[in-house]
Design a protein around this motif. Structure first.
Motif, PDB file in Angstrom:
ATOM      1  N   THR A   1      -7.753   6.713  -4.937  1.00 21.40           N
ATOM      2  CA  THR A   1      -7.284   5.446  -4.367  1.00 21.40           C
ATOM      3  C   THR A   1      -8.287   4.950  -3.346  1.00 21.40           C
ATOM      4  OG1 THR A   1      -5.994   6.613  -2.684  1.00 21.40           O
ATOM      5  CG2 THR A   1      -4.854   6.006  -4.724  1.00 21.40           C
ATOM      6  N   ASN A   2      -8.350   3.653  -3.243  1.00 25.13           N
ATOM      7  CA  ASN A   2      -9.193   3.002  -2.226  1.00 25.13           C
ATOM      8  C   ASN A   2      -8.407   1.794  -1.736  1.00 25.13           C
ATOM      9  OD1 ASN A   2     -11.242   2.119  -0.580  1.00 25.13           O
ATOM     10  ND2 ASN A   2     -12.458   1.247  -2.257  1.00 25.13           N
TER      11      ASN A   2
ATOM     12  N   GLU B   1      -7.287   0.366  -6.396  1.00 25.82           N
ATOM     13  CA  GLU B   1      -7.820  -0.292  -5.208  1.00 25.82           C
ATOM     14  C   GLU B   1      -6.915  -1.450  -4.813  1.00 25.82           C
ATOM     15  OE1 GLU B   1     -12.552  -0.164  -5.733  1.00 25.82           O
ATOM     16  OE2 GLU B   1     -11.501  -1.166  -7.375  1.00 25.82           O
ATOM     17  N   THR B   2      -6.915  -1.751  -3.535  1.00 26.96           N
ATOM     18  CA  THR B   2      -6.279  -2.964  -3.027  1.00 26.96           C
ATOM     19  C   THR B   2      -7.215  -3.602  -2.017  1.00 26.96           C
ATOM     20  OG1 THR B   2      -5.123  -1.762  -1.277  1.00 26.96           O
ATOM     21  CG2 THR B   2      -3.929  -2.077  -3.352  1.00 26.96           C
ATOM     22  N   CYS B   3      -7.170  -4.920  -1.919  1.00 27.57           N
ATOM     23  CA  CYS B   3      -7.985  -5.631  -0.927  1.00 27.57           C
ATOM     24  C   CYS B   3      -7.385  -7.016  -0.733  1.00 27.57           C
ATOM     25  CB  CYS B   3      -9.436  -5.716  -1.374  1.00 27.57           C
ATOM     26  SG  CYS B   3      -9.700  -6.695  -2.866  1.00 27.57           S
TER      27      CYS B   3
ATOM     28  N   VAL C   1      -9.488   4.783 -10.708  1.00 31.79           N
ATOM     29  CA  VAL C   1      -9.506   4.369  -9.310  1.00 31.79           C
ATOM     30  C   VAL C   1      -8.524   3.215  -9.136  1.00 31.79           C
ATOM     31  CG1 VAL C   1     -10.892   3.500  -7.393  1.00 31.79           C
ATOM     32  CG2 VAL C   1     -11.915   5.061  -9.071  1.00 31.79           C
TER      33      VAL C   1
ATOM     34  N   ASN D   1       0.827  -1.208   0.000  1.00 27.12           N
ATOM     35  CA  ASN D   1       0.000   0.000   0.000  1.00 27.12           C
ATOM     36  C   ASN D   1       0.862   1.258   0.000  1.00 27.12           C
ATOM     37  OD1 ASN D   1      -2.472  -1.145  -0.178  1.00 27.12           O
ATOM     38  ND2 ASN D   1      -2.941  -1.091   2.003  1.00 27.12           N
TER      39      ASN D   1
END
Length: 584
Positions: free
Chosen positions: A444-445, A483-485, A481, A421
Motif C-alpha cells: 500500500t502507498n 495507492e491513494t492520493c 500496489v 484510507n
C-alpha cells in the motif's frame, strides 16, 4: 410387270406389314424376305454389269421372252432391280430389333428413293405424247403398275420409319415449319407437276411458230399461279403472325397493367414493411434499454445481497469473537497479576530451601524433584514473556475484528463523510491471506487524503474487487500496489499489478455485466460491473491502462462531495451506463 417383280412386291409388302404389326417372328420373316429380294436384285444388277445370263428371272416363275413394242416382257429391268435393292435394305433396317436413330433416317431415305424412282417413271408415262399409259414408241424400262407399286412401297417404308425419322421428321409435330410443310407442300408439288405436264403438252402439240408464245403464256400462267400460291401462303402465315402479334400486344398490355398493379402493391407493402421495421427497431431499442436496466437491477440486487451478507457475517463474527475475546483478555490480565504474586511467593519459598533441607529433608527432596521436572527456573524466567505474547495475540485478534468491522462499516451504512484510507487499509489486510496463498506481494502507498462523502462499505467493496482481480492476474512472485492520493477536485484510488494485462479484444466488454475471463464456476462477471455502477452513483469515474504481458492499473476518481442526485441510487438501479469504451 414381270411375275418375279410382282412376287418381290408381295414379299416386301408382307414383310413391311409384319414389321408394323410387331412381334419377333414377324421381324424375322420381314428380314428374311428383304434379304431374298435384295439378293435377287443384286444378282440381276450383276447380270447387267457382266453380261452373263444367270437367268434370274426364270428362277421362280419362268416366262417366255417376248416383247410388247420396244419393251421386253417377263424380265426385271435395271431400274426395277436397283429400286428393289434399295427397298430391301429399308425393310431389313426396319426389321432390325434394336434400331437406332441413324438407321431410322437411313430407312426413311431408302423409302423416299424407292418412291421417287417409281414417281419418275409414272411421270414418264404421263408425259408420253403418243400413249401415256402404255408402252409407246419410247422405251420406258418400267411398267406403269410397277412404278405405282414402288411409289406405294416407298411411302409405306417412310411411314413405317416413323415420325422421328426422315422424311416425316420434317412434316410431323406442332412446329410452324411442319404445319406449313403439311399445308403447302402437296399444293406446290401438284402445281409443279400440272404446269410441267401442260408445258410438255403445249410444246408438243402447237406449231413451231407458236411454241415461243405458248411457252411465254405458260410461264405467265405459272407465275400467276405461283403468285396466287405465295399470296395464299403470305395471307395465311401473315394472318397468323398478325394474330400472334395482336395476342402478344394484348398480353403485353395486360402484363404491364399487372406489373403496374403489382408495383403499387409492392410499394404499399414496402412502406408497410418500412413502418414495421421502424416499429421493430424502436421496440428492439426499448427491449435493449429494459434488458440493460434489468441486468443493472440484478447486479444491484446481487450487490445489496452481497453487502447484506457481508454485514451479517461481520456482525456474527464480531459478536461471536468479541464475547469470548473480552473475558479471555480480562482473565489474562487477572492471570498476569496473580502469576506475578505467585512468582514472588515461589521466590520466597526458594529462600527457605536451606531450612527445609535441614529440617524436612524428605519434603525438600520431593520439591526439588518436582521443580526439576517442570524446569521451574525456565518457567519463572519465561512466564512473563508467555503472558505478554498471549496478550499481543489477543490484540491482533481484536485488530482483525476491527478491520472486518471497518471493511463492512456496520455502523456507517448511511451516506456520510469517511476516512477512506482506514477502510482501504482494512480491506488490504483482509486480502493479505489471498495474496499469500498466491505468493503475490501486496503493498500500500496511502497518502493523506481529505474525508470524503460516500458509502464507505461500497467503496471498500470496489477496492476488494480490484485487488482480487489484480492478484488473480499475477503469477507467483507478482506484485500488487494499492495507492491513494488527492487530486484537484477529489481523490484518486489506484490498484496496479504486473500481471498478464488485458487483451485488446475484450477491453470494450470489461465492464459488461456477467462478462468474465475466468473459468466456469470461478467468476460471476459482476465484480467490475458492480464496481462501475458504484463509482458512477458516487459521481466518479473508473478507467484503466493495460499492456498485455506487462500489467494493468485501474484508477478510481471520486469527488469530495458527489452530486446530490447520486444519493437517490443507493436503493435502486443507476441510470443506463454509458459504454466504457467512451471513457477508457
Amino acid at each position: 410387270m414381270a411375275p418375279n417383280t410382282a412376287l418381290a412386291f408381295i414379299v416386301l409388302g408382307s414383310g413391311l406389314v409384319a414389321v408394323v404389326s410387331g412381334g419377333r417372328w414377324g421381324r424375322r420373316f420381314a428380314a428374311l424376305g428383304a434379304v431374298l429380294v435384295g439378293m435377287i436384285g443384286v444378282l440381276r444388277l450383276g447380270e447387267y454389269a457382266s453380261g452373263d445370263g444367270l437367268a434370274v428371272d426364270h428362277w421362280f416363275i419362268p416366262v417366255p421372252g417376248e416383247r410388247f413394242g420396244l419393251a421386253p416382257l417377263g424380265k426385271m429391268s435395271l431400274a426395277t432391280a436397283s429400286a428393289f435393292v434399295v427397298a430391301s435394305a429399308a425393310v431389313l433396317i426396319l426389321a432390325w430389333p434394336r434400331r437406332r436413330v441413324l438407321l431410322g433416317h437411313m430407312a426413311g431415305a431408302c423409302g423416299v428413293a424407292a418412291a421417287m424412282t417409281g414417281l419418275i417413271f409414272v411421270f414418264g408415262y404421263i408425259f408420253s405424247p403418243n400413249s401415256p399409259l402404255l408402252y409407246g414408241t419410247e422405251s420406258i424400262p418400267m411398267a406403269l403398275n410397277t412404278a405405282l407399286c414402288f411409289v406405294g412401297l416407298g411411302v409405306g417404308i417412310a411411314a413405317a420409319a416413323g415420325p422421328t425419322a426422315f422424311p416425316l421428321l420434317r412434316l410431323s409435330g406442332p412446329s410452324i415449319r411442319a404445319r406449313l410443310l403439311r399445308t403447302f407442300l402437296p399444293l406446290v408439288m401438284g402445281t409443279v407437276g400440272v404446269v410441267a405436264w401442260i408445258t410438255h403438252l403445249v410444246t408438243t402439240t402447237v406449231g413451231a411458230s407458236s411454241a415461243a408464245l405458248s411457252s411465254a403464256a405458260l410461264a405467265a400462267v405459272a407465275i400467276a399461279l405461283f403468285a396466287a400460291i405465295c399470296e395464299r401462303i403470305a395471307g395465311r402465315v401473315g394472318g397468323r403472325i398478325e394474330g400472334a402479334e395482336l395476342e402478344l400486344q394484348q398480353a403485353h398490355d395486360l402484363l404491364e397493367a399487372k406489373v403496374d398493379e403489382r408495383t403499387r402493391e409492392l410499394s404499399r407493402a414496402n412502406a408497410d414493411l418500412a413502418k414495421a421495421l421502424r416499429d421493430t427497431q424502436l421496440a428492439h431499442e426499448s427491449l435493449q434499454r429494459a434488458h440493460l436496466e434489468l441486468k443493472q437491477a440484478q447486479s444491484r440486487m446481487l450487490q445489496q445481497a452481497k453487502l447484506a451478507s457481508l454485514g451479517q457475517t461481520a456482525a456474527g463474527v464480531a459478536h461471536e469473537i468479541n464475547n469470548p475475546l473480552a473475558f479471555v483478555t480480562n482473565n489474562l490480565v487477572v492471570l498476569k497479576r496473580e502469576v506475578h504474586g505467585l512468582h514472588d511467593i515461589i521466590l520466597l519459598y526458594q529462600q527457605a530451601e536451606q531450612t527445609s533441607a535441614e529440617y524436612q529433608a524428605a519434603l525438600y527432596t520431593k520439591i526439588s524433584d518436582l521443580a526439576e521436572e517442570v524446569d521451574l527456573t525456565y518457567v519463572l524466567e519465561n512466564l512473563d514473556g508467555l503472558l505478554e505474547r498471549s496478550r499481543v495475540g489477543l490484540l491482533r485478534i481484536q485488530k482483525i475484528v476491527a478491520d472486518l468491522r471497518d471493511f463492512a462499516h456496520l455502523e456507517e451504512a448511511d451516506f456520510k463523510e469517511a476516512d477512506l484510507n482506514s477502510g482501504i487499509s482494512a480491506t488490504v489486510r483482509l486480502m493479505q491471506n489471498l495474496a499469500n496463498d498466491r505468493r503475490v506481494t501486496l503493498e500500500t502507498n496511502l497518502l493523506a487524503i481529505p474525508r470524503t462523502t460516500c458509502f464507505p462499505a461500497k467503496i471498500n467493496l470496489v477496492v476488494q474487487s480490484l485487488v482480487s482481480n489484480a492478484i488473480d492476474a499475477c503469477q507467483p512472485g507478482g506484485r500488487v500496489v494499492v495507492e491513494t492520493c488527492p487530486i484537484h477536485d477529489g481523490i484518486e484510488i489506484g490498484v496496479s499489478d504486473n500481471g498478464c494485462g488485458i487483451a485488446d479484444a475484450i477491453r470494450d466488454r470489461l465492464f459488461d455485466p456477467f462478462f468474465t475471463t475466468k473459468p466456469v464456476g470461478e467468476g460471476t462477471g459482476l465484480g467490475l460491473a458492480i464496481s462501475y455502477g458504484i463509482i458512477k452513483d458516487h459521481g466518479g469515474t473508473i478507467d484503466f491502462e493495460s499492456s498485455p504481458g506487462k500489467g494493468t492499473r485501474f484508477r478510481v476518481r471520486l469527488p469530495f462531495t458527489p452530486h446530490c442526485e447520486a444519493v437517490f441510487h443507493q436503493d435502486g438501479p443507476s441510470e443506463a451506463q454509458e459504454p466504457m469504451s467512451r471513457m477508457v
